[in-house]
Design a protein around this motif. Structure first.
Motif, PDB file in Angstrom:
ATOM      1  N   LEU A 103       0.835  -1.206   0.107  1.00 49.86           N
ATOM      2  CA  LEU A 103       0.278  -0.269   0.163  1.00 49.86           C
ATOM      3  C   LEU A 103       0.888   0.584   0.201  1.00 49.86           C
ATOM      4  O   LEU A 103       2.179   1.030   0.782  1.00 49.86           O
ATOM      5  N   LEU A 104       0.892   2.337  -0.685  1.00 47.90           N
ATOM      6  CA  LEU A 104       1.857   3.213  -1.260  1.00 47.90           C
ATOM      7  C   LEU A 104       0.863   4.092  -0.792  1.00 47.90           C
ATOM      8  O   LEU A 104      -0.530   4.234  -1.112  1.00 47.90           O
ATOM      9  N   ILE A 105       1.568   5.487  -0.226  1.00 50.09           N
ATOM     10  CA  ILE A 105       0.665   7.207  -0.366  1.00 50.09           C
ATOM     11  C   ILE A 105       1.758   7.709  -0.985  1.00 50.09           C
ATOM     12  O   ILE A 105       3.187   7.713  -1.265  1.00 50.09           O
ATOM     13  N   ARG A 106       1.370   8.119  -1.720  1.00 52.36           N
ATOM     14  CA  ARG A 106       2.319   9.396  -2.581  1.00 52.36           C
ATOM     15  C   ARG A 106       2.088  10.583  -2.392  1.00 52.36           C
ATOM     16  O   ARG A 106       1.518  11.976  -1.655  1.00 52.36           O
ATOM     17  N   ARG A 107       3.252  11.012  -1.756  1.00 51.66           N
ATOM     18  CA  ARG A 107       3.674  12.264  -0.641  1.00 51.66           C
ATOM     19  C   ARG A 107       3.196  13.495  -0.987  1.00 51.66           C
ATOM     20  O   ARG A 107       3.186  13.854  -0.068  1.00 51.66           O
ATOM     21  N   ASP A 108       3.489  13.683  -2.594  1.00 49.70           N
ATOM     22  CA  ASP A 108       2.358  15.502  -2.135  1.00 49.70           C
ATOM     23  C   ASP A 108       1.157  15.434  -2.300  1.00 49.70           C
ATOM     24  O   ASP A 108       0.399  16.657  -2.268  1.00 49.70           O
ATOM     25  N   THR A 109       0.367  14.334  -2.761  1.00 50.51           N
ATOM     26  CA  THR A 109      -0.554  14.348  -2.533  1.00 50.51           C
ATOM     27  C   THR A 109      -2.128  14.101  -1.157  1.00 50.51           C
ATOM     28  O   THR A 109      -2.864  14.124  -1.317  1.00 50.51           O
TER      29      THR A 109
END
Length: 180
Positions: A103-109
């Motif tokens: 599971l990944l989170i996009r740091r900018d959004t």
């Protein structure tokens, strides 16, 4: 993190602890980490989650605590080329797994991404990598602690049963309004 979600996590932790040791096999929500022990480079939403729950296991979800986050960043190197993650690895954080899949989170959004289980292929061989939620709060509220857990393919395990007992498996009025 919104106050309602903080309160829900605390309530679910209390209910799980009341039924230990039986619940330890399929769910555990750890106490939050002190702010000074949370790495500064994490997205704010992840920092806030770690303050309320320094790791949690909720059925098929395993969201890592401060001491294990670095251990799962290797997934970034394994990401299929079509995802674009390898082109900008600093923009992504693996914050947990669903089953054995990242599971990944996009740091900018702040958006949460995953590999939907559309085929029996291993996650790194699939051709779909999708945004599952626009932010971590909505991901947690719907997919980890709500009706969306059944949508990711786990509507027959102990966590789903626990969510059902808590009255969290039926989409609320707010969810129904957005579907209309």
């Amino acid at each position: 993190m919104n106050p309602e979600l903080r309160e829900l996590i605390a309530e679910l932790r209390t209910d799980l602890e009341a039924d230990q040791p039986a619940t330890l096999v399929w769910a555990q929500i750890y106490e939050g980490a002190p702010a000074d022990q949370i790495p500064a480079g994490l997205p704010q939403s992840v920092r806030e989650l770690l303050e309320i729950a320094n790791g949690l296991r909720a059925g098929a979800f395993d969201l890592r605590g401060t001491d294990l986050l670095d251990d799962i960043q290797y997934y970034i190197e394994l990401m299929p080329e079509f995802t674009g993650v390898a082109d900008e690895p600093a923009e992504w954080l693996v914050f947990g797994t669903l089953g054995d899949e990242p599971l990944l989170i996009r740091r900018d959004t702040g958006a949460v991404w995953y590999f939907p289980e559309e085929t029996a292929e291993e996650w790194f061989m699939r051709e779909a990598f999708l945004e599952v939620a626009p932010d971590l709060d909505s991901f947690l509220a719907y997919h980890v602690f709500g009706a969306g857990y059944g949508e990711v393919g786990y509507d027959d395990d102990n966590w789903w049963g626990f969510l059902d007992e808590q009255g969290l498996t039926t989409p609320g009025d707010e969810d129904e309004e957005t579907d209309a």
